[in-house]
Design a protein around this motif. Structure first.
Motif, PDB file in Angstrom:
ATOM      1  N   SER A 252      33.972  55.246  49.256  1.00 46.67           N
ATOM      2  CA  SER A 252      34.765  56.170  50.076  1.00 46.67           C
ATOM      3  C   SER A 252      36.194  56.338  49.583  1.00 46.67           C
ATOM      4  O   SER A 252      36.751  57.440  49.614  1.00 46.67           O
ATOM      5  N   LEU A 253      36.797  55.238  49.102  1.00 46.58           N
ATOM      6  CA  LEU A 253      38.184  55.286  48.655  1.00 46.58           C
ATOM      7  C   LEU A 253      38.313  55.423  47.140  1.00 46.58           C
ATOM      8  O   LEU A 253      39.376  55.757  46.627  1.00 46.58           O
ATOM      9  N   ASN A 254      37.251  55.097  46.436  1.00 46.26           N
ATOM     10  CA  ASN A 254      37.214  55.154  44.971  1.00 46.26           C
ATOM     11  C   ASN A 254      38.116  54.117  44.310  1.00 46.26           C
ATOM     12  O   ASN A 254      38.664  54.340  43.243  1.00 46.26           O
ATOM     13  N   TYR A 255      38.283  52.983  44.961  1.00 45.48           N
ATOM     14  CA  TYR A 255      38.905  51.799  44.381  1.00 45.48           C
ATOM     15  C   TYR A 255      38.587  50.623  45.313  1.00 45.48           C
ATOM     16  O   TYR A 255      38.123  50.818  46.444  1.00 45.48           O
TER      17      TYR A 255
ATOM     18  N   ASN B 163      42.857  55.290  39.931  1.00 43.39           N
ATOM     19  CA  ASN B 163      43.371  55.311  41.301  1.00 43.39           C
ATOM     20  C   ASN B 163      44.255  54.118  41.644  1.00 43.39           C
ATOM     21  O   ASN B 163      44.883  54.096  42.710  1.00 43.39           O
ATOM     22  N   ILE B 164      44.302  53.119  40.775  1.00 45.07           N
ATOM     23  CA  ILE B 164      45.204  51.986  41.038  1.00 45.07           C
ATOM     24  C   ILE B 164      46.329  51.917  40.002  1.00 45.07           C
ATOM     25  O   ILE B 164      47.003  50.894  39.881  1.00 45.07           O
TER      26      ILE B 164
ATOM     27  N   ARG C  77      38.449  43.796  39.711  1.00 40.62           N
ATOM     28  CA  ARG C  77      37.140  44.304  40.131  1.00 40.62           C
ATOM     29  C   ARG C  77      37.096  45.828  40.030  1.00 40.62           C
ATOM     30  O   ARG C  77      36.069  46.394  39.639  1.00 40.62           O
ATOM     31  N   THR C  78      38.189  46.504  40.344  1.00 37.76           N
ATOM     32  CA  THR C  78      38.198  47.968  40.238  1.00 37.76           C
ATOM     33  C   THR C  78      37.935  48.420  38.812  1.00 37.76           C
ATOM     34  O   THR C  78      37.091  49.301  38.560  1.00 37.76           O
ATOM     35  N   VAL C  79      38.654  47.845  37.849  1.00 37.66           N
ATOM     36  CA  VAL C  79      38.477  48.309  36.474  1.00 37.66           C
ATOM     37  C   VAL C  79      37.108  47.889  35.935  1.00 37.66           C
ATOM     38  O   VAL C  79      36.492  48.632  35.143  1.00 37.66           O
ATOM     39  N   GLU C  80      36.602  46.738  36.362  1.00 35.20           N
ATOM     40  CA  GLU C  80      35.272  46.326  35.896  1.00 35.20           C
ATOM     41  C   GLU C  80      34.177  47.150  36.546  1.00 35.20           C
ATOM     42  O   GLU C  80      33.209  47.546  35.880  1.00 35.20           O
TER      43      GLU C  80
END
Length: 786
Positions: free
Chosen positions: A463-466, A521-522, A486-489
């Protein structure tokens, strides 16, 4: 890099040593002791390739791999290790059991450092009081040969009476929950089993052993508990003990005085199924206990030679033996684990292979598994099939697994990368429909316990894409940290899923391709970074934690770096795992072109990458740094990748006992070194190998399935490494300007010749020469191609 404790499967008797060889001469360059101190944590004992039985001496110092050359005391000899697991036996000969020390503290002895001998298929050591122990291994059986010291005046030939060998029902970090043992004096056999905890995971596991002794008549035997022993009873069941009072216990056998020069040999069959199977393993693999030792040692060398035979090296004039030793030893360690436990899995019945000791995939997917793909694709296929079969029976692809237990997940669902790498490199024998189903499960379904399987935070991811900082995640439970890493992985995991999905014709692959961009997105454009002394690093734009409402949190970009404090799952958990935001900024392996543009273009990217490596922020002893050494290729500066590799080799990777910069992590460090010395480096999950001149005159790799030989050859090779920069290149005799090559190089047996010089040239620097990136992709005939 899991912080592996030496998990000893308490019941096996001794340890094992690995062996390797590619040609008759290369076997002599293998040195299993490289990385045996200063945190390398290598397993130095005897083992077959991917073997289960792994005998070695255990020490009370740096014992993650069982043995270390740190000069600590030997506490015993054990047969099962996971770059750090074992169960111990120990010899003594004090005229009976009364004076024998049974507990670890009483029995420990120093060893003679110059007596240690480790080579493919063999490990030997002499203790300070004259005991000598040699060991070798079959696949599920360890064999130990004990030589007892003379007593009395030196040279008088007298031998002590009543040698005693004790068997300890414990492990190196005392995780044993319960165990049992039985001593059969008449037949010279000791059987046992126990329940232990994994060293980096959840749950427990049982192991079984069956030890047979020959070489001297057994006089008596019995059990011991807390340093008290008796000849009755012959059986024992022991629990862990009360609170912090850990019960040490086991069995013992005494032997008739051997003649001078005689030995006592122990055959130790091991199993995860039953004691009966442990006995059967030993009997079938080593039928002649005394006579098979040298045969097993020779067979182990031969087995390693066959596994390494695809690789040939022409060193070039002046290349040191140390360089060759570091190279072959690194390759050797890539094949110690995962361990082939086919036939030893009590959890489910299957006709598929079962491999264990994926320890951990977060470490291994970057270089080790791609390395096995080119030199041992059959084994890699079996490992991938095992991962998929684990999903089939347990519901999830493992990210880390040891001793039948689920290991802690460190980042994303990186088995997805291993599967994608196998797909793009045409590894055969894989059910890709089932593989894709397993990968989709990782991306779509959150498990209740995502600390050891699958992914957490998927509701926010979709839903948030991160992955948000302080995520509200009620679907599953895990360590609520690592939102940045975790986001980048996850983004790269989804990219890998899209590659397989597109390749097998799945319409939903575009959804995962879209998620592959979530890393953006981060990224906080105005984020600055300062060193701890207040010095401005001079760069702006870093990943930062982001709350669910879209506002920014904060983590110092240098936190968790080599210049700051260590961050792991349990020690100082943070929004990045075991590395800093500085390091994770460079982890966009599928879209480096987009990242480079985001940080200000190639020149700025190169300056930032230089600063990262030169300032001390980079930790070459941990796996996330590997690809950053070669990412200059994506900025059109391949010569700087070469220069960076030579900065680390041989300064931090060499042939000394402390010749690794960090935990080898079941061959991760060894594979990084092997790739670097061979002159190529993989971007796993893609058919991309970044070209950098080998540290040798030439390297040949014969593909085991196509039987075609790929060759990388340096023209103007210089062993002083003054001429390390590519001036021009040819592929199969034709000019080649790209700074990367694809997997067909290996399967079709191409020849890449690199002409070297002392200065950086314009080779591989044009935009059209750079490796592919997702943002540069165009559609051709309905397929995405770089």
């Amino acid at each position: 890099m899991p912080s592996t404790k030496a998990l000893v499967s308490g019941l096996s008797l001794l340890l094992q040593i690995p062996t390797t060889q590619a040609t008759a001469t290369d076997i002599n360059h293998i040195n299993p002791l490289i990385g045996s101190t200063a945190g390398g944590n290598v397993f130095t004992g005897a083992s077959l390739p991917y073997g289960l039985a792994k005998p070695v001496a255990d020490v009370d110092g740096q014992n993650t791999g069982g043995f270390s050359t740190d000069g600590s005391n030997v506490t015993g000899f054990s047969s099962l290790h996971d770059s750090g697991t074992g169960g111990e036996s120990f010899p003594c000969e004090d005229g009976g059991i009364a004076e024998c020390g049974f507990t670890k503290e009483r029995r420990k002895r120093g060893y003679k450092l110059d007596s240690v001998k480790a080579e493919p298929g063999f490990f030997g050591i002499e203790l300070v009081d004259g005991f000598k122990v040699d060991m070798t291994a079959a696949r599920r059986t360890a064999v130990y040969r004990f030589s007892f010291p003379s007593s009395g005046a030196e040279g008088d030939g007298a031998v002590s009476t009543d040698p005693v060998i004790s068997i300890d029902l414990t492990d190196l970090w005392e995780s044993r929950q319960n165990a049992s043992i039985s001593v059969d004096v008449k037949n010279g056999r000791v059987k046992g089993n126990g329940t232990f905890l994994p060293s980096f995971g959840a749950g427990s596991y049982q192991t079984y052993f069956c030890a047979d002794f020959v070489g001297a008549r057994v006089k008596d035997g019995g059990i011991w508990v807390n340093d008290r022993a008796g000849s009755e009873p012959k059986e024992l069941f022991v629990t862990r003990g009360f609170n912090n009072f850990y019960l040490q216990a086991g069995g013992w056998m005494s032997f008739e005085q051997p003649d001078e020069g005689d030995t006592i040999t122990a055959r130790v069959g091991v199993s995860f199924i039953s004691t009966e199977q442990a006995c059967s393993n030993g009997e079938s693999e080593v039928p002649n206990i005394e006579g098979d030792f040298d045969k097993l040692r020779d067979e182990a060398k031969k087995a390693w030679g066959e596994r390494l035979s695809p690789i040939k090296v022409t060193p070039g004039n002046g290349v040191s033996d140390d360089m060759l030793s570091a190279f072959w030893s690194g390759i050797y360690r890539t094949m110690l684990s995962p361990q082939d436990m086919t036939g030893e899995n009590p959890l489910w019945e299957s006709d598929e292979p079962y491999f264990d000791s994926f320890y951990c995939i977060w470490d291994a997917f970057r270089a080790q598994h791609p390395f096995l793909t080119i030199v041992d694709p059959q084994a890699q296929s079996r490992m991938v099939r095992s991962l998929i079969d684990t999903y089939k029976h347990e519901g999830w692809l493992p990210d880390c697994r040891m001793s039948l237990c689920k290991g802690w997940t460190q980042g994303g669902s990186n088995a997805d990368v291993v599967l994608a790498d196998a797909y793009v490199k045409n590894i055969t024998g894989i059910d890709w429909e089932l593989a894709y189903k397993a990968m989709v499960n990782d991306a779509e379904n959150e498990p209740l316990e995502w600390s050891y399987e699958g992914r957490g935070g998927l509701q926010s991811w979709k839903s948030l894409n991160y992955i948000p900082f302080l995520d509200f995640d009620y679907l599953g439970f895990g360590t609520n940290s690592r939102s940045i890493s975790r986001t980048v992985e996850y983004a790269y995991n989804d990219y890998c899923l899209s590659v397989v999905g597109q390749g097998i014709g799945k319409d939903d692959h575009t959804k995962y391709l879209s998620r592959a961009g979530n890393w953006r997105n981060i990224y906080k454009e105005d984020q600055t970074s300062f060193l701890e002394n207040g010095t401005d690093t001079g760069f702006t734009g870093f990943f930062q934690p982001k709350y669910m409402n879209g506002t920014w949190g904060f983590q110092d970009p240098i936190a968790c770096s080599a210049l700051a404090s260590w961050c792991s799952l349990t020690s100082n958990p943070s929004e990045t795992f075991e590395s800093s935001i500085w390091e994770y900024l460079f982890y966009v392996p599928h879209d480096m072109a987009n990242l480079i543009e985001l940080v200000g273009g190639p020149d700025t990217f190169v300056k930032r990458l230089d600063y990262f490596h030169n300032s001390g922020l980079a930790d070459i002893g941990n796996e996330p740094v590997f690809l950053t050494v070669y990412e200059y290729h994506y900025a059109g500066r391949p010569a700087l990748s070469t220069k960076r590799a030579h900065n680390y080799i041989p300064r931090t990777f060499n042939a000394s006992n402390n010749g690794l910069p960090g935990n080898d992590d079941s061959g991760a460090m060894g594979s990084f070194l092997a790739w670097s010395l061979m002159g190529l480096f993989p971007n796993p999950g893609q058919s991309v190998y970044l070209i950098s001149p080998p540290f040798f005159e030439a390297v040949e790799i014969t593909h085991p399935e196509t039987n075609k030989t790929a060759t990388i050859r340096n023209i103007n090779f210089d062993s002083s490494y003054e001429k390390i920069f590519v001036q021009s290149a040819t592929l199969n005799g034709k000019p080649y300007t790209k700074n990367w090559i694809d997997h067909a190089f290996f399967t079709e047996g191409m020849t890449l010749e690199l002409t070297l010089g002392e200065a950086e040239s314009d080779w591989g620097t044009r935009k059209e020469d750079l490796p592919p990136s997702l943002s540069d992709t165009v559609v051709q005939n309905g397929m995405r191609r770089a």
